[in-house]
Design an enzyme around this catalytic site. Structure first.
Site, mmCIF file in Angstrom:
data_model
loop_
_atom_site.group_PDB
_atom_site.id
_atom_site.type_symbol
_atom_site.label_atom_id
_atom_site.label_comp_id
_atom_site.label_asym_id
_atom_site.label_seq_id
_atom_site.Cartn_x
_atom_site.Cartn_y
_atom_site.Cartn_z
ATOM 1 N N GLU A 64 0.805 -1.227 0.000
ATOM 2 C CA GLU A 64 0.000 0.000 0.000
ATOM 3 C C GLU A 64 0.840 1.280 0.000
ATOM 4 O OE1 GLU A 64 -4.143 -1.682 1.865
ATOM 5 O OE2 GLU A 64 -2.887 -0.481 3.195
ATOM 6 N N GLU A 66 -6.354 -7.213 -1.758
ATOM 7 C CA GLU A 66 -6.958 -7.313 -0.424
ATOM 8 C C GLU A 66 -8.411 -6.876 -0.525
ATOM 9 O OE1 GLU A 66 -4.980 -5.055 2.610
ATOM 10 O OE2 GLU A 66 -2.959 -5.641 1.980
#
Length: 397
Positions: free
Chosen positions: A178, A299
């Protein structure tokens, strides 16, 4: 068991003599950390075996722990051999369970050290740094990171004797979990880092594919896509989905989906689901027509800690996500698979974050997961019947 490297041609993955490969994945970031405690390794074995029986074929996990408790990298370039052997164990156990792994190399967040720890190390060595985002620009920090990449790729597994860069059990590497660089909302800083590090990794390892680990937020390079972001704040993070993945050494694109974090309890489960369906459809369309690379939903999940949560909400959400991924894979598009966040074994309550799934305890979700596995297996042997426009509620781009 994994026996050949997975590769990609255009926007599809292939393995085992050229057969299409669709990812049915799960996140279990803690596998190395748990395996560092010999008494907990049975949980890793149980988790990977249960996942394989349910039809999962790829797990995503951390190949880092920078400083702190049970650190892999205790200081720049210094590794705890016992912890490295724990990662060796995870790789070997995945192989025995018939699974492959995506190994992520550093964290954007402070958990398990992350970019903040790299900057801390550089400051302790005399560098005048002031921000976590100096991770992306500091010469010494970039050298620290490259050294970690080099150490990881050249590691010889103490169990199998195989170098990581030669191990087909590894599905792919991921540069960072991320990535964000709010110090430079233009995106130039993060883009330069991606290009440099992707090229460096590929100079050592040409066997494996490489991903970024992106949340998937659209940036200024394609203004017409900005409206797909969950909020205006996403434009301030220095990320740009299309630009970040339009790098030669990045083999596939990815995004994450957390509607609870993005919308909280202000939106209904149906509203959250519809948003994520459209979020997926936009990214997959862009990967098919613009990037021409596979797309992985790295995710996704619903949190039990959100007000009003019910188990059936998660089942409905998962069913919808899997339906989108399956239908948009039918015309041999870029929809290559997804990874639930996150799978647990029994006895792991201390890791609970609200998203945990124990297959033996959630029969409904477990059945949805198995059904999706069967659908993906059928895709491997199907021939494309040409492009379709799915008759479901997300936009058909």
């Amino acid at each position: 068991m994994a026996c050949t490297f997975v590769s990609r041609r255009g926007h599809q993955f292939f393995a085992d003599g050229g057969r299409p490969f669709y990812v049915h994945g799960f996140n279990a970031y803690f596998l190395m950390a748990i395996s560092a405690d010999l008494s907990s390794r049975s949980k890793v074995v149980a988790l990977l075996d249960d996942a394989a029986v349910s039809g999962f074929n790829v797990a995503r996990t951390w190949a880092f722990n920078d400083g702190g408790y049970q650190a892999l990298q205790t200081s720049p370039g210094v590794y705890d051999e016992h912890v490295f052997q724990a990662l060796d164990f995870v790789l070997n156990q995945a192989r025995l369970s018939g699974l492959r792994l995506i190994l992520t190399l550093v964290n954007n967040w402070d958990d398990y050290g992350g970019k903040a720890k790299y900057v801390e190390w550089a400051k302790a060595a005399g560098s005048a740094l002031s921000s976590k985002d100096d991770f992306f620009t500091s010469r010494i920090v970039k050298e620290y990171y490259k050294n970690h990449v080099k150490a990881m790729l050249n590691r010889v597994n103490s169990i199998t004797g195989v170098q990581y860069k030669d191990d087909p059990t590894i599905f792919a590497w991921e540069l960072i979990n991320e990535p964000r660089c709010p110090n430079d909302p233009s995106g130039d800083t993060l883009q330069a880092w991606i290009e440099e590090m992707a090229s460096y990794l590929k100079s050592i390892d040409r066997n494996h594919m490489l991903g970024l680990g992106s949340e998937g937020f659209y940036g200024p390079s394609y203004p017409t896509r900005i409206m797909e972001n969950p909020d205006e704040y996403a434009l301030l993070l220095g990320t740009d989905f299309l630009r970040n993945h339009n790098v030669e050494c990045i083999d596939f694109a990815g995004a994450h989906g957390y509607p609870d974090s993005w919308f909280g309890s202000d939106a209904s489960v149906v509203q959250k689901t519809v948003f994520v369906e459209n979020w997926l459809a936009a990214h997959i369309a862009d990967c098919t027509s613009l990037l021409k690379k596979p797309f992985l939903f790295g995710e996704f999940g619903l949190s039990s800690k959100t007000a009003g949560f019910k188990q059936e909400h998660r089942a409905s959400f998962f069913s919808s996500i899997y339906t989108v991924l399956y239908i948009l894979a039918l015309p041999k598009g870029a929809a290559a698979g997804g990874f639930v966040w996150q799978l647990f074994a029994k006895g792991m309550e201390n890791f609970n974050d609200g998203y945990q799934i124990v297959l033996s305890e959630d029969k409904t979700v477990s059945e949805i997961i198995k059904q999706h596995s069967e659908r993906l297996a059928s895709l491997t042997n199907e021939e494309s019947k040409g492009p379709i426009c799915p008759a479901i509620r997300f936009k058909c781009w």
